[in-house]
Design a protein around this motif. Structure first.
Motif, short mmCIF file in Angstrom:
data_model
loop_
_atom_site.label_atom_id
_atom_site.label_comp_id
_atom_site.label_asym_id
_atom_site.label_seq_id
_atom_site.Cartn_x
_atom_site.Cartn_y
_atom_site.Cartn_z
N ILE A 99 3.68 2.93 1.82
CA ILE A 99 4.04 2.01 2.90
C ILE A 99 2.96 0.96 3.10
O ILE A 99 1.78 1.19 2.80
CB ILE A 99 4.29 2.74 4.24
CG1 ILE A 99 3.03 3.45 4.73
CG2 ILE A 99 5.44 3.72 4.13
CD1 ILE A 99 3.14 3.98 6.14
N GLN A 100 3.37 -0.20 3.57
CA GLN A 100 2.47 -1.27 3.94
C GLN A 100 2.32 -1.20 5.46
O GLN A 100 3.32 -1.09 6.18
CB GLN A 100 3.04 -2.63 3.53
CG GLN A 100 3.47 -2.72 2.08
CD GLN A 100 2.36 -2.42 1.11
OE1 GLN A 100 1.25 -2.92 1.24
NE2 GLN A 100 2.64 -1.58 0.12
N ALA A 101 1.10 -1.27 5.96
CA ALA A 101 0.86 -1.17 7.39
C ALA A 101 -0.08 -2.28 7.84
O ALA A 101 -0.93 -2.75 7.08
CB ALA A 101 0.26 0.20 7.73
N GLU A 102 0.07 -2.67 9.10
CA GLU A 102 -0.79 -3.67 9.70
C GLU A 102 -1.50 -3.08 10.91
O GLU A 102 -0.87 -2.45 11.76
CB GLU A 102 0.03 -4.88 10.14
CG GLU A 102 -0.80 -5.97 10.77
CD GLU A 102 0.01 -7.17 11.21
OE1 GLU A 102 -0.60 -8.13 11.69
OE2 GLU A 102 1.25 -7.14 11.09
N HIS A 103 -2.81 -3.25 10.97
CA HIS A 103 -3.59 -2.80 12.11
C HIS A 103 -3.29 -3.74 13.27
O HIS A 103 -3.46 -4.95 13.17
CB HIS A 103 -5.09 -2.83 11.77
CG HIS A 103 -5.96 -2.39 12.89
ND1 HIS A 103 -6.81 -3.25 13.53
CD2 HIS A 103 -6.09 -1.19 13.49
CE1 HIS A 103 -7.45 -2.60 14.48
NE2 HIS A 103 -7.03 -1.34 14.47
N ALA A 137 -6.64 3.93 16.97
CA ALA A 137 -6.22 2.73 16.28
C ALA A 137 -4.70 2.73 16.17
O ALA A 137 -4.09 3.77 15.94
CB ALA A 137 -6.85 2.65 14.89
N GLY A 138 -4.10 1.56 16.33
CA GLY A 138 -2.65 1.43 16.22
C GLY A 138 -2.27 0.64 14.98
O GLY A 138 -2.93 -0.35 14.64
N PHE A 139 -1.22 1.08 14.31
CA PHE A 139 -0.73 0.43 13.11
C PHE A 139 0.78 0.26 13.23
O PHE A 139 1.45 1.05 13.89
CB PHE A 139 -1.04 1.27 11.87
CG PHE A 139 -2.50 1.35 11.57
CD1 PHE A 139 -3.09 0.46 10.68
CD2 PHE A 139 -3.30 2.31 12.18
CE1 PHE A 139 -4.44 0.52 10.41
CE2 PHE A 139 -4.66 2.39 11.91
CZ PHE A 139 -5.23 1.49 11.02
N GLU A 140 1.29 -0.75 12.57
CA GLU A 140 2.73 -0.98 12.53
C GLU A 140 3.17 -1.04 11.08
O GLU A 140 2.50 -1.67 10.25
CB GLU A 140 3.05 -2.30 13.22
CG GLU A 140 4.52 -2.56 13.39
CD GLU A 140 4.75 -3.81 14.23
OE1 GLU A 140 5.15 -4.83 13.64
OE2 GLU A 140 4.52 -3.75 15.45
N ALA A 141 4.26 -0.37 10.79
CA ALA A 141 4.79 -0.36 9.42
C ALA A 141 6.31 -0.26 9.50
O ALA A 141 6.86 0.28 10.45
CB ALA A 141 4.23 0.82 8.64
N SER A 142 6.96 -0.79 8.49
CA SER A 142 8.41 -0.58 8.36
C SER A 142 8.72 -0.40 6.88
O SER A 142 8.00 -0.90 6.01
CB SER A 142 9.19 -1.76 8.94
OG SER A 142 8.93 -2.94 8.23
N PHE A 143 9.76 0.37 6.62
CA PHE A 143 10.14 0.66 5.25
C PHE A 143 11.59 1.10 5.25
O PHE A 143 12.14 1.46 6.28
CB PHE A 143 9.24 1.73 4.62
CG PHE A 143 9.06 2.95 5.48
CD1 PHE A 143 9.93 4.02 5.39
CD2 PHE A 143 8.01 3.02 6.39
CE1 PHE A 143 9.76 5.14 6.18
CE2 PHE A 143 7.83 4.14 7.18
CZ PHE A 143 8.72 5.20 7.08
N LYS A 144 12.20 1.05 4.09
CA LYS A 144 13.59 1.47 3.93
C LYS A 144 13.63 2.78 3.16
O LYS A 144 12.83 2.99 2.26
CB LYS A 144 14.39 0.41 3.19
CG LYS A 144 14.55 -0.86 3.98
CD LYS A 144 15.40 -1.85 3.24
CE LYS A 144 15.53 -3.12 4.07
NZ LYS A 144 16.45 -4.08 3.44
N LEU A 145 14.59 3.62 3.53
CA LEU A 145 14.80 4.90 2.87
C LEU A 145 16.24 5.02 2.41
O LEU A 145 17.14 4.46 3.04
CB LEU A 145 14.53 6.06 3.82
CG LEU A 145 13.16 6.16 4.45
CD1 LEU A 145 13.17 7.25 5.51
CD2 LEU A 145 12.14 6.45 3.39
#
Length: 99
Positions: free
Chosen positions: A58-62, A75-83
């Motif tokens: 996954i790709q994540a952004e801090h 720390a908070g991160f945001e990520a999205s992905f398809k399954l």
């Protein structure tokens, strides 16, 4: 999933989708994290969903940091992905194929 809709959310929690009574936990356990930019990361790990574990990248952004309830740094991160839900044993019903 936003915005919340009670009827849809109850259906997603039921046996046709996530079956939260039998599989109450969805977990991602990172095995490797690489910094790819100023605030971006790539995490490789195991996603367990519906009782099935698959490796996922996954790709994540801090998105920020702050203090937790006991004063610890968080720390908070945001990520999205398809399954593909069938990869996790979640059936795709005929009505879902039709849209």
């Amino acid at each position: 999933m936003t915005p919340p809709t009670r009827k849809r959310d109850q259906h997603l929690k039921g046996p046709d989708f996530f079956n939260v009574k039998q599989f109450p936990i969805i977990a991602f356990k990172a095995k490797e994290v690489k910094k790819t930019g100023k605030d971006t990361y790539e995490a490789t790990g195991d996603l367990t969903l519906h009782g099935v574990t698959k490796e996922l990248k996954i790709q994540a952004e801090h998105v920020g940091t702050g203090k937790g309830m006991e004063g610890e740094e968080r720390a908070g991160f945001e990520a999205s992905f398809k399954l593909k839900r069938s990869d996790f044993g979640i059936e795709v019903h005929d009505w879902a194929r039709r849209g």
